[in-house]
Design an enzyme around this catalytic site. Structure first.
Site, PDB file in Angstrom:
ATOM      1  N   ASP A  17      -8.855   4.410  13.469  1.00 13.20           N
ATOM      2  CA  ASP A  17      -9.421   3.130  13.900  1.00 13.20           C
ATOM      3  C   ASP A  17      -8.279   2.350  14.544  1.00 13.20           C
ATOM      4  OD1 ASP A  17     -10.286   0.514  14.106  1.00 13.20           O
ATOM      5  OD2 ASP A  17     -10.857   0.302  11.999  1.00 13.20           O
TER       6      ASP A  17
ATOM      7  N   ARG B  24      -5.927  12.443  11.681  1.00 11.44           N
ATOM      8  CA  ARG B  24      -7.138  13.140  12.128  1.00 11.44           C
ATOM      9  C   ARG B  24      -8.170  12.175  12.694  1.00 11.44           C
ATOM     10  NH1 ARG B  24     -11.615  12.108   9.071  1.00 11.44           N
ATOM     11  NH2 ARG B  24     -11.138  11.031   7.128  1.00 11.44           N
TER      12      ARG B  24
ATOM     13  N   CYS C 120      -6.891   9.964   6.366  1.00 12.32           N
ATOM     14  CA  CYS C 120      -6.871   9.822   7.830  1.00 12.32           C
ATOM     15  C   CYS C 120      -5.478  10.158   8.350  1.00 12.32           C
ATOM     16  CB  CYS C 120      -7.280   8.405   8.227  1.00 12.32           C
ATOM     17  SG  CYS C 120      -8.987   7.999   7.778  1.00 12.32           S
TER      18      CYS C 120
ATOM     19  N   GLU D 130       0.835  -1.200   0.000  1.00 11.86           N
ATOM     20  CA  GLU D 130       0.000   0.000   0.000  1.00 11.86           C
ATOM     21  C   GLU D 130       0.872   1.254   0.000  1.00 11.86           C
ATOM     22  OE1 GLU D 130      -3.733   1.854   2.511  1.00 11.86           O
ATOM     23  OE2 GLU D 130      -1.988   1.082   3.610  1.00 11.86           O
TER      24      GLU D 130
ATOM     25  N   TYR E 287      -4.550  10.117  -1.038  1.00 13.55           N
ATOM     26  CA  TYR E 287      -3.165  10.012  -0.587  1.00 13.55           C
ATOM     27  C   TYR E 287      -2.083  10.270  -1.643  1.00 13.55           C
ATOM     28  CZ  TYR E 287      -5.223   8.125   3.673  1.00 13.55           C
ATOM     29  OH  TYR E 287      -5.951   7.975   4.828  1.00 13.55           O
TER      30      TYR E 287
END
Length: 318
Positions: free
Chosen positions: A223, A220, A200, A75, A139
């Site tokens: 999870d 920000r 995130c 990723e 991103y």
């Protein structure tokens, strides 16, 4: 709710992972219970920090459950490529972004195609992937091709050359290591509505002291059960890569969270993970020095000393 153990700071329990587990316990026992965007509900606290030593190849790779670090590494390399379509990930067996384009497909077409069939179609049909597999300017698009606009002279604007923030940061770390502007930013306000999910882990700031490179990562929304283990690995991996590219040694990863939460349907994961004890000291080796930060391959990364406990499966909130 079952009770969860409180971990002390005795000499026998100074493993870095207690920070993560104590954060999880604090959220689960003290967090504000609230309705969230997904409708599932969370327990949440605001304003958190974790710190990890990256010297000697150390990485904060969670040991109390298996973290599939190669998936997270793929990723990160996908982010650095500037790609925004899930197809390159799908072809590598990476599943972490599949739910978002699938949800859009079902919503916009009314076709209740199962997720596994949707993903198979993405892999097999380039045209279908081009139409339905893109996540918008998420991103990597912001990292390596932040959009700019130029005045045309007639009151209009045309798109200019994109800004490669990653390349700029590496150049500034080499030329001006004492700068306070070594920042990679993902929160492009003008394009948030075009993203499948606004970033995130939104801001990375780098700092050089005594020949060591440290990274402060601000998230920000976090999870803690499913996302944070990936984010910690990703931040550490990126710091090790940039340190290698700039001739520095890795220093520290400082992670900071805004809305830091656990989903209510993750109770079984939380209780199980908090019953486990961290073990081992994983380290990362970079097996090659590519010519560029953008030229790393998955084969360039090796992790030693990682003997995690069993995975704990839980649903992703979309």
């Amino acid at each position: 709710m079952a009770s969860t153990p409180f971990h002390t700071n005795s000499a026998a329990e100074r493993h870095w992972e207690w920070q993560y587990l104590d954060l999880m316990r604090r959220i689960w026992t003290e967090g504000d219970e609230r309705v969230d965007r997904t409708g599932i509900g969370t327990r949440s606290i605001f304003g958190t920090q974790l710190r990890f030593d990256l010297t000697g190849g150390r990485v904060p790779l969670i040991t109390t459950k298996r973290v599939y670090w190669k998936t997270a590494a793929r990723e990160m390399l996908w982010f650095l490529s500037g790609e925004t379509n899930i197809r390159p990930l799908v072809l590598q067996g990476v599943k972490i972004w599949n739910e978002w384009p699938h949800a859009r497909y079902v919503r916009e077409t009314g076709d209740s195609m199962p997720l596994d069939r949707f993903v198979e179609r993405i892999a097999q049909d380039e045209a279908f992937a081009a139409e339905w597999g893109d996540l918008g300017p998420v991103y990597g698009k912001q990292w390596v091709d932040w959009p700019t606009y130029e005045a045309t002279g007639d009151g209009l604007y045309r798109k200019g050359k994109g800004i490669n923030q990653v390349a700029q940061v590496i150049d500034s770390l080499i030329r001006n290591p004492g700068s306070r502007r070594h920042i990679i930013e993902g929160w492009n306000v003008a394009e948030l509505d075009s993203m499948a999910l606004p970033p995130c882990h939104k801001t990375y700031q780098f700092h050089v002291a005594d020949g060591r490179l440290s990274c402060a990562l601000y998230q920000r929304s976090c999870d803690v059960a499913l996302g944070l283990p990936f984010n910690l690995w990703g931040g550490a991996m990126l710091t090790h890569m940039i340190a290698q590219q700039t001739g520095l040694q890795p220093g520290e990863l400082i992670w900071m969270g805004g809305d830091t939460h656990l989903y209510l349907n993750h109770a079984h994961l939380v209780e199980e993970q908090l019953s486990r004890t961290p073990q081992g000291e994983p380290t990362l080796s970079l097996l090659r020095i590519p010519d560029s930060i953008f030229a790393y391959r998955i084969e360039d990364f090796a992790v030693d000393g990682y003997a995690p406990q069993a995975p704990i499966v839980a649903p992703v909130a979309v």
